[in-house]
Design an enzyme around this catalytic site. Structure first.
Site, PDB file in Angstrom:
ATOM      1  N   CYS A   1      84.358 -67.833 -30.395  1.00 21.69           N
ATOM      2  CA  CYS A   1      84.071 -68.355 -31.761  1.00 21.69           C
ATOM      3  C   CYS A   1      84.772 -69.543 -31.882  1.00 21.69           C
ATOM      4  O   CYS A   1      84.287 -71.184 -32.527  1.00 21.69           O
ATOM      5  CB  CYS A   1      84.841 -67.248 -32.426  1.00 21.69           C
ATOM      6  SG  CYS A   1      83.985 -65.644 -33.300  1.00 21.69           S
ATOM      7  N   ALA A   2      86.003 -69.407 -30.972  1.00 22.05           N
ATOM      8  CA  ALA A   2      86.616 -70.851 -30.703  1.00 22.05           C
ATOM      9  C   ALA A   2      86.104 -72.189 -30.099  1.00 22.05           C
ATOM     10  O   ALA A   2      86.438 -73.017 -30.254  1.00 22.05           O
ATOM     11  CB  ALA A   2      88.264 -70.461 -30.572  1.00 22.05           C
TER      12      ALA A   2
END
Length: 165
Positions: free
Chosen positions: A60-61
Site C-alpha cells: 500500500c505504501a
C-alpha cells in the site's frame, strides 16, 4: 460481488467495480484536517483513484509512493489515494515520506467502499478496502478499472497511465 485473495484465502467484496464507460460513482473522502472532498469538487480534472487496505502495509505504501512519482508528470490529473485509514495516519505517512503530488483521503466516514464495490466483506481484512485503481476522464466517465487479483500485488501502473491517453 467480486473477489480478491488475501493470504491464500478468497475474499469477497461488497459489489463490483464500475465498468469502463460508466459514470464514476459520486464519492466523498475525508482529508487530513478532517475536511471533506467530494467528486463534485474534482470535476474538470482527470482522476486516478488508488484504493488500498492500509497505508501501514508495504505494498500500500509502495503504491502511494509510485503514484506520487507518476502524478508529478501528469497534466490536469488528480491522483486520490483512498483507504479506510484515519486521515491522521495518511497525513503522518505523507509528511514522513515527502508525498506531495497526490491527495490522500479516508473513506472512514463515507460509503465509498460500498459505492465502488471495494469493501471486503469477509476474511482477515474484513471492513477494509480491496486494492484497486480506477481512472476517469474530465467528465468522470470510467476509462479503466482494476481490482488486483490478490491484495499482495501492486496495481498495474502502466495500464492506469495508458488509459489517460
Amino acid at each position: 460481488m467480486a473477489t480478491t485473495i488475501y493470504r491464500n484465502e478468497t475474499v469477497h467484496t461488497a459489489g463490483e467495480l464500475p465498468t469502463t464507460g460508466s459514470p464514476l460513482p459520486p464519492f466523498t473522502v475525508t482529508l487530513p484536517g478532517l475536511i471533506e472532498l467530494s467528486s463534485d469538487e474534482l470535476a474538470g480534472s482527470r482522476l486516478i483513484l488508488n484504493v488500498f487496505p492500509s497505508i501501514d502495509t508495504g505494498i500500500c505504501a509502495t503504491s502511494v509512493r509510485r503514484f506520487n512519482e507518476i502524478a508529478a508528470s501528469l497534466s490536469n490529473t488528480r491522483v486520490i489515494c483512498v483507504s479506510m485509514d484515519l486521515p491522521y495516519a495518511l497525513n503522518r505517512f505523507c509528511g514522513a515520506e515527502g508525498i506531495d503530488h497526490v491527495t490522500t483521503g479516508s473513506a472512514f466516514r463515507s460509503s465509498f467502499g460500498e459505492d465502488f464495490g471495494l469493501t471486503m466483506i469477509d476474511g482477515g481484512m474484513r471492513g477494509l478496502l480491496a486494492r484497486a485503481v480506477i481512472v476517469a476522464d474530465v467528465d468522470q466517465t470510467v476509462l479503466h478499472a482494476q481490482l488486483t487479483p490478490t491484495i499482495h500485488v501492486e496495481p498495474d501502473y502502466e495500464a492506469a497511465i495508458a488509459a489517460l491517453g
